[in-house]
Design an enzyme around this catalytic site. Structure first.
Site, PDB file in Angstrom:
ATOM      1  N   GLU A  31       7.028 -50.030 -28.323  1.00 20.60           N
ATOM      2  CA  GLU A  31       6.728 -49.006 -27.314  1.00 20.60           C
ATOM      3  C   GLU A  31       5.253 -48.656 -27.367  1.00 20.60           C
ATOM      4  O   GLU A  31       4.724 -48.306 -28.418  1.00 20.60           O
ATOM      5  CB  GLU A  31       7.566 -47.753 -27.549  1.00 20.60           C
ATOM      6  CG  GLU A  31       7.247 -46.576 -26.638  1.00 20.60           C
ATOM      7  CD  GLU A  31       7.345 -46.940 -25.158  1.00 20.60           C
ATOM      8  OE1 GLU A  31       6.280 -46.990 -24.494  1.00 20.60           O
ATOM      9  OE2 GLU A  31       8.465 -47.178 -24.677  1.00 20.60           O
ATOM     10  N   GLY A  33       3.823 -46.233 -25.437  1.00 19.75           N
ATOM     11  CA  GLY A  33       3.568 -44.824 -25.115  1.00 19.75           C
ATOM     12  C   GLY A  33       4.493 -43.905 -25.869  1.00 19.75           C
ATOM     13  O   GLY A  33       4.987 -44.225 -26.961  1.00 19.75           O
ATOM     14  N   THR A  34       4.745 -42.741 -25.285  1.00 13.83           N
ATOM     15  CA  THR A  34       5.662 -41.801 -25.901  1.00 13.83           C
ATOM     16  C   THR A  34       7.080 -42.337 -25.817  1.00 13.83           C
ATOM     17  O   THR A  34       7.459 -43.012 -24.859  1.00 13.83           O
ATOM     18  CB  THR A  34       5.574 -40.436 -25.193  1.00 13.83           C
ATOM     19  OG1 THR A  34       5.617 -40.640 -23.775  1.00 13.83           O
ATOM     20  CG2 THR A  34       4.286 -39.725 -25.554  1.00 13.83           C
ATOM     21  N   GLY A  36      11.031 -42.690 -25.291  1.00 14.64           N
ATOM     22  CA  GLY A  36      11.963 -42.150 -24.317  1.00 14.64           C
ATOM     23  C   GLY A  36      11.794 -42.690 -22.924  1.00 14.64           C
ATOM     24  O   GLY A  36      12.609 -42.425 -22.041  1.00 14.64           O
ATOM     25  N   GLY A  37      10.727 -43.431 -22.688  1.00 14.07           N
ATOM     26  CA  GLY A  37      10.541 -44.069 -21.394  1.00 14.07           C
ATOM     27  C   GLY A  37      10.065 -43.144 -20.297  1.00 14.07           C
ATOM     28  O   GLY A  37       9.772 -41.967 -20.508  1.00 14.07           O
ATOM     29  N   THR A  38      10.012 -43.702 -19.086  1.00 11.65           N
ATOM     30  CA  THR A  38       9.505 -42.967 -17.928  1.00 11.65           C
ATOM     31  C   THR A  38      10.346 -41.748 -17.614  1.00 11.65           C
ATOM     32  O   THR A  38       9.821 -40.662 -17.335  1.00 11.65           O
ATOM     33  CB  THR A  38       9.452 -43.895 -16.702  1.00 11.65           C
ATOM     34  OG1 THR A  38       8.551 -44.980 -16.959  1.00 11.65           O
ATOM     35  CG2 THR A  38       8.975 -43.141 -15.467  1.00 11.65           C
ATOM     36  N   CYS A  39      11.661 -41.889 -17.638  1.00 12.15           N
ATOM     37  CA  CYS A  39      12.542 -40.797 -17.232  1.00 12.15           C
ATOM     38  C   CYS A  39      12.289 -39.545 -18.049  1.00 12.15           C
ATOM     39  O   CYS A  39      12.101 -38.460 -17.497  1.00 12.15           O
ATOM     40  CB  CYS A  39      14.006 -41.225 -17.372  1.00 12.15           C
ATOM     41  SG  CYS A  39      15.184 -39.891 -17.054  1.00 12.15           S
ATOM     42  N   HIS A 458      39.485 -24.670  -1.407  1.00  7.87           N
ATOM     43  CA  HIS A 458      38.992 -23.888  -0.273  1.00  7.87           C
ATOM     44  C   HIS A 458      38.583 -22.512  -0.791  1.00  7.87           C
ATOM     45  O   HIS A 458      39.314 -21.901  -1.571  1.00  7.87           O
ATOM     46  CB  HIS A 458      40.098 -23.725   0.779  1.00  7.87           C
ATOM     47  CG  HIS A 458      39.699 -22.854   1.934  1.00  7.87           C
ATOM     48  ND1 HIS A 458      38.849 -23.291   2.924  1.00  7.87           N
ATOM     49  CD2 HIS A 458      40.022 -21.569   2.224  1.00  7.87           C
ATOM     50  CE1 HIS A 458      38.672 -22.319   3.798  1.00  7.87           C
ATOM     51  NE2 HIS A 458      39.375 -21.261   3.392  1.00  7.87           N
TER      52      HIS A 458
END
Length: 482
Positions: A31, A33-34, A36-39, A458
Site C-alpha cells: 500500500e 498511501g493510508t 483502507g483504500g479510497t472509500c 402503512h
C-alpha cells in the site's frame, strides 16, 4: 527477495481477500498511501459523514415549511471537517496496527511495481518492487497476486490546468473553510455530492458539465429532474466543456465552450461561458492506477482506458494474477468491489470457479435530492430495441411522502411479462428505497409480483415502491396492466 504465497496490491477491498487467506498461507499487502483504500480515506466514508451534516442543516432550514420556527446561530465548519477526518485517520491507523501485529500478514508501505521476468518474459514475473515509500527497495515474489490498487481523480487536458491551484475530491474533503464561490468542472456524482455539501454550508456553486444533464449515467428522466432541481439551487452550465482555466489575485476563471455530444454532434447551448470563483474543483471522473504499477511487465492487459482486463472469474491475462475493484472498471462502487472480493476469495480458496455475478448492481448519489437506481435505464432499453413498459409514481401521492413535503418520484421499468428490468428513484431516502427492488431482482423471481404481494407498512415511505410497481404501466404510449 521476500517470498510469500499471496500478495495484494492495495488495501481497500483487497484486504477482504487477504483476510480470507487463513489456511496457513503467508500474505503480503502493498500500500502506497493510508490504509483502507479510497472509500475509507478519500471517498465514501468521509464524504457521506460530511454530507449528513449538510442534510441536518438543510432539514433545519426547511423547518418553516412545517410551521416550526428554527434558527441556526452558528456552524463550526472546521470542527465538522476535522472530526470526520480524524475519525477516518483513526480507522486507517487501526488497520495498519492490525496488519503490523499479524503473524500471517506482512505490510509493505510504498508504491508497488511489477518487475519483468528473466529476459523480459512476463510469464516468469511474479515479483513486485516497492518504490517511493517506507519500504522502498524491497522486492516480494508471490505465486498468486491480486491487483486492487484502485483509481485516482482524472484531470482533463484543460489549457492552463497545471498552472492553477485546483482541488480534487481528495482535497475538497479536507477544506476547513467553505469557499465563497466554488466552481466545479464535471457533472457526475462527485460534483453533485460536493456541490450539495458546500452549497448547503454557504458557498455559491457553479457547475460546468459536458453532458446535457447532470448525472448522465442515471436514467434520462431522473437526470433531467435532478438537473432542474440543481439549477434552482446553483448556477448550472450543462452541455459545456471547460477549455481553459487561469488564476489571478486569488480568483480562478474557467472558460467553457459548447460540447458536441452524440452521433449527430448536437449541442445544448451555442454560447460559450466564463465563470470566476475563488476555488476550483475538478470532478471529471477517475483514472485507473495501472500506469503506476508497470502491469505490462507481468503480462496484464488493460483496455483502451487503462482498466485491467479480466475474465468472468476476475482473472487477468497473466496466470496467477487476479484483479478487483475500481481498477477493473466494471462498477466504480465500493459495494461492487466488496462483491468482487467475495467472488475472488471463493475462486482462490474454494473448490470450484464461479463467475462474478453483477445482477442488480445498484448505485446511489447522496446529494439533495438523493438519487438511486438499479438495472437498465429506459434509454439503454430503447437503444437496444428491447420491449418494455414503465410506470412513474410521485412521492407525495403517499401519506408519508405528503407529510414530508417530498418532491420526487420512482420510475419502474419492466418487460412485457412483468419481469423487473430497472428502477430509478429521485427523492428522500432513495438509497434505502431502492434496496427492496434490488432484493426482488436478485433473490426473488424478479417480477412486479415480488413487490406487489409483499405487505408494506402503512404509512411508511416504502409505499412509494409498492405503489410504483402497482397499477398500470405504459408501453409505447399504451397502458399495459399486470
Amino acid at each position: 527477495m521476500d517470498e510469500v504465497d499471496f500478495l495484494v496490491i492495495g488495501s481497500g477491498s483487497g484486504l477482504d481477500v487477504a483476510n480470507a487467506a487463513n489456511r496457513g498461507q503467508s500474505v503480503a499487502i502493498v500500500e502506497k498511501g493510508t490504509l483502507g483504500g479510497t472509500c475509507l480515506n478519500r471517498g465514501c466514508i468521509p464524504s457521506k459523514q460530511l454530507l449528513y451534516h449538510a442534510d441536518v442543516l438543510e432539514t433545519i432550514e426547511r423547518a418553516g415549511e412545517f410551521n416550526i420556527e428554527a434558527e441556526v446561530t452558528d456552524v463550526a465548519f472546521a470542527d465538522i471537517v476535522r472530526e470526520v477526518n480524524e475519525d477516518v485517520s483513526e480507522d486507517s491507523d487501526a488497520i495498519r496496527r492490525g496488519l503490523r501485529s499479524s503473524s500471517q500478514h506482512t505490510l509493505y508501505e510504498g508504491e508497488g511495481r511489477f518487475v519483468a521476468g528473466e529476459g523480459g518474459d512476463p510469464s516468469g514475473s511474479r515479483t513486485v518492487e516497492i518504490v517511493d515509500g517506507a519500504d522502498e527497495g524491497a522486492r516480494v515474489r508471490a505465486e498468486t497476486i491480486l491487483v486492487a490498487a484502485g483509481t485516482r481523480p482524472s484531470i482533463p487536458p484543460i489549457e492552463g490546468i497545471d498552472d492553477v491551484d485546483y482541488l480534487t475530491s481528495t482535497e475538497a474533503l479536507q477544506l476547513e473553510t467553505p469557499p465563497d464561490h466554488l466552481v466545479v468542472v464535471g457533472g457526475g456524482y462527485i460534483a453533485a455530492e460536493l456541490g450539495h455539501f458546500f452549497g448547503t454550508f454557504g458557498s455559491d456553486v457553479t457547475i460546468v458539465g459536458r453532458r446535457p444533464n447532470l448525472l448522465p449515467t442515471a436514467d434520462g428522466e431522473v437526470a433531467e429532474a435532478f438537473t432542474e432541481r440543481y439549477a434552482e439551487r446553483f448556477t448550472v452550465h450543462t452541455g459545456h466543456a471547460a477549455t481553459a482555466v487561469s488564476e489571478s489575485d486569488g480568483s480562478v476563471t474557467v472558460e467553457a465552450k459548447p460540447y458536441e455530444y452524440g452521433e449527430d454532434g448536437g449541442v445544448v447551448d451555442e454560447e460559450a461561458v466564463t465563470v470566476t470563483g475563488d476555488a476550483l474543483l475538478v470532478a471529471a471522473g477517475r483514472t485507473p492506477n495501472t500506469d503506476l504499477l508497470n502491469v505490462e511487465a507481468a503480462g496484464v492487459d488493460t483496455d483502451d482506458r487503462g482498466f485491467v482486463e479480466t475474465d468472468e472469474y476476475l482473472r487477468t491475462t497473466a496466470e496467477g494474477v487476479w484483479a478487483l475493484g475500481d481498477i477493473v472498471g466494471e462498477y466504480l462502487l465500493k459495494h461492487s468491489a466488496n462483491h468482487e472480493a467475495q467472488a475472488v476469495a471463493r475462486n482462490l480458496f474454494g473448490e470450484e470457479l464461479s463467475p462474478v455475478d453483477y445482477t442488480a448492481m445498484p448505485f446511489a448519489v447522496f446529494a439533495s435530492p438523493e438519487v438511486a437506481g438499479v438495472g437498465a435505464t429506459e434509454g439503454e432499453l430503447r437503444t437496444a430495441g428491447t420491449e418494455y413498459a414503465t410506470r412513474t409514481y410521485e412521492y407525495d401521492r403517499t401519506a408519508r411522502g405528503s407529510a414530508m413535503h417530498a418532491d420526487g418520484f420512482l420510475k419502474a421499468i419492466i418487460d412485457l411479462d412483468g419481469t423487473i428490468l430497472g428502477c430509478h428513484i429521485i427523492g428522500p431516502e432513495a438509497s434505502d428505497l431502492i434496496q427492496e427492488v434490488v432484493v426482488a431482482m436478485k433473490a426473488g423471481s424478479g417480477t412486479v409480483q415480488d413487490i406487489r404481494e409483499s405487505v408494506h407498512i402503512h404509512p411508511a415511505l416504502s409505499e412509494v415502491v409498492q405503489r410504483g410497481f402497482s397499477g398500470q404501466f405504459t408501453r409505447g404510449g399504451h397502458e399495459h396492466s399486470h
